[in-house]
Design a protein around this motif. Sequence first.
Motif, PDB file in Angstrom:
ATOM      1  N   VAL A   3       0.869  -1.118  -0.704  1.00 47.21           N
ATOM      2  CA  VAL A   3      -0.553   0.174  -0.421  1.00 47.21           C
ATOM      3  C   VAL A   3       0.941   1.605   0.289  1.00 47.21           C
ATOM      4  O   VAL A   3       1.708   1.267   0.774  1.00 47.21           O
ATOM      5  N   GLY A   4       0.820   2.235  -0.984  1.00 41.70           N
ATOM      6  CA  GLY A   4       1.505   3.167  -1.511  1.00 41.70           C
ATOM      7  C   GLY A   4       0.745   4.531  -0.377  1.00 41.70           C
ATOM      8  O   GLY A   4      -0.358   4.343  -0.198  1.00 41.70           O
ATOM      9  N   ILE A   5       1.386   4.988   0.201  1.00 39.51           N
ATOM     10  CA  ILE A   5       0.748   6.258   1.263  1.00 39.51           C
ATOM     11  C   ILE A   5       1.063   7.259   0.494  1.00 39.51           C
ATOM     12  O   ILE A   5       2.671   7.987   0.333  1.00 39.51           O
ATOM     13  N   GLY A   6       0.360   7.192  -0.407  1.00 38.26           N
ATOM     14  CA  GLY A   6      -0.099   8.080  -1.318  1.00 38.26           C
ATOM     15  C   GLY A   6       0.364   7.723  -2.927  1.00 38.26           C
ATOM     16  O   GLY A   6       0.789   7.061  -3.243  1.00 38.26           O
ATOM     17  N   LYS A   7      -0.105   8.432  -3.970  1.00 38.37           N
ATOM     18  CA  LYS A   7      -0.442   8.051  -5.176  1.00 38.37           C
ATOM     19  C   LYS A   7       1.093   7.817  -5.671  1.00 38.37           C
ATOM     20  O   LYS A   7       1.423   7.154  -6.758  1.00 38.37           O
ATOM     21  N   PHE A   8       2.344   9.024  -5.581  1.00 37.74           N
ATOM     22  CA  PHE A   8       3.741   8.027  -6.343  1.00 37.74           C
ATOM     23  C   PHE A   8       4.128   6.886  -5.122  1.00 37.74           C
ATOM     24  O   PHE A   8       4.662   6.169  -6.530  1.00 37.74           O
ATOM     25  N   ALA A   9       4.513   6.578  -4.301  1.00 32.92           N
ATOM     26  CA  ALA A   9       4.461   5.826  -4.078  1.00 32.92           C
ATOM     27  C   ALA A   9       3.822   4.542  -4.228  1.00 32.92           C
ATOM     28  O   ALA A   9       4.259   3.161  -4.814  1.00 32.92           O
ATOM     29  N   GLU A  10       2.775   4.529  -4.632  1.00 31.78           N
ATOM     30  CA  GLU A  10       1.328   3.310  -4.967  1.00 31.78           C
ATOM     31  C   GLU A  10       2.109   2.678  -6.676  1.00 31.78           C
ATOM     32  O   GLU A  10       1.804   2.355  -7.165  1.00 31.78           O
TER      33      GLU A  10
END
Length: 237
Positions: A183-190
Amino acid sequence: MDLIEIARSLRRELRPLSFSEPVTHVYNPLEYAWETHSQYLKRWGTGSREVVLFGMNPGPWGMAQTGVPFGEIGLVEDWVGISGPVGKPRQEHPKRPVAGFACSRSEVSGRRVWGWAKETFGAPEAFFRRFFIANYCPLLFIEESGRNRTPDKLPVAERRPLLEICDRAIRATVECLQPGHVVGIGKFAERRAHSALKDMELKVGSILHPSPASPLANKGWAEQATRQLEDQGIRLA
């Protein structure tokens, strides 16, 4: 390969990289805060996990001070149970000093993330039995003004080798922890997780980033994060 070996390899691979203006200072907590970072990995990063949460990169008052992802000082010391000496980056920005656990600033994002973990699970052992928190990129980029520059805003020629290195590290981390969910904490990490882990059998999603710069995050971030995790099939109760 365990998380300590992965972090050492990541630290070594990042050393030759260089970055140009508007970035004037680059902090790597894997260098100057290695003692506390490795303490975090050794204490909480062994065995398998159900969920790995990835942030983008350190904040100036969080991991840059403590060596722990989203490392708000009070919660890292009192709840996560990590403390110790922290050195200095090679070149320190006067507006972003590193004082380690003596820093008087509190990082809102870290307070929200670890505060949610404490409120939801009670004991850190209960949280880390199922979850682990890491950062995709361990580098903090600072402009001359003191403003943060996020990895996605770097020039392509500088960004590409950085992402290749961090992609390898996130993949190795997931192979080590064997989660069913990333799970990305924010869209960049996702987005980076989707790219780095595209051929692996796991579920990739995201939750809202807890930054106070986000009006949405300022309207009950913890409740929204809980709902988003449960929508992905991650039960918290």
